[in-house]
Design a protein around this motif. Sequence first.
Motif, PDB file in Angstrom:
ATOM      1  N   CYS A  71       0.569  -4.810  -2.694  1.00  0.00           N
ATOM      2  CA  CYS A  71       2.052  -4.273  -2.347  1.00  0.00           C
ATOM      3  C   CYS A  71       3.032  -5.321  -2.660  1.00  0.00           C
ATOM      4  CB  CYS A  71       1.933  -3.446  -1.219  1.00  0.00           C
ATOM      5  SG  CYS A  71       2.261  -4.672   0.485  1.00  0.00           S
ATOM      6  N   CYS A  90       0.582  -9.941  -0.184  1.00  0.00           N
ATOM      7  CA  CYS A  90      -0.508  -9.074  -0.610  1.00  0.00           C
ATOM      8  C   CYS A  90      -0.234  -8.862  -2.142  1.00  0.00           C
ATOM      9  CB  CYS A  90       0.013  -7.654   0.125  1.00  0.00           C
ATOM     10  SG  CYS A  90      -1.085  -6.370  -0.153  1.00  0.00           S
ATOM     11  N   CYS A 120       0.566  -2.279   4.034  1.00  0.00           N
ATOM     12  CA  CYS A 120      -0.379  -1.388   3.480  1.00  0.00           C
ATOM     13  C   CYS A 120      -1.965  -1.460   3.597  1.00  0.00           C
ATOM     14  CB  CYS A 120      -0.316  -1.452   1.664  1.00  0.00           C
ATOM     15  SG  CYS A 120      -1.299  -3.089   1.081  1.00  0.00           S
TER      16      CYS A 120
END
Length: 221
Positions: free
Chosen positions: A56, A53, A14
Amino acid sequence: MIPGPTYVFQCPQCHNLLTRESLVSGNTFHSTGYSDGKLIAPMLPDFPNLTKCKKCNHLFWLSKLEEIGTFNYGEKDKLEWQNADEAEFLSIDDYFRALDSGFIIGKGEEGFVRQQIWWAFNDRTRAEGIIFTDNNDESLYIHNCLDFIELLDPENENEKMLIAEVYRNMGNFGRCLELIEDIRDDELSGIVVNLRSECGKKNRWVIPLEKVVQPTYDGDD
Ligand SMILES: [Zn+2]
């Protein structure tokens, strides 16, 4: 302790930014070593390599990404980077997710992840907390221990010592004693005495030690 630059990475899924600090030099003052090979050294902090992350939830190895840049603390033109998420070590659930996701490749990576799971459970004992919150926790711990043993080499005395400690942590004192009786390396004789004593007391949990076994999987490969 001299900090090095902070590295900036981008999530491959992302593109969210995340940072990882670094160290130019450190030392082992005020450190504590443990029977499972973990060394906690406030002046020699460890930074994560396998992380996720925060936006995401994608899992990845930072060592397999190219950093997009670096900065030193307080650089005014790098404020966007300084406000980025800091890479963190994974939770036990995320380590299991990493194993199930198929992106852990080969013995080195699997050994690293299984060692991290073992240590993360033992961290609860180090923090004087309860290691298992339910029966499922204990089952996950035992299965991980058994799979971790398969990734260690009993012909190597250092690894044999770790195998013995894994058996003790599972409550198999007989197997732990059998393995340590064969250890001939003088460097490890102090640990043999400690583990024998803990087996005698039927204590299966991780203990602090004067000297630690070198862990096999450092995760920086
Ligand atoms: Zn992401």
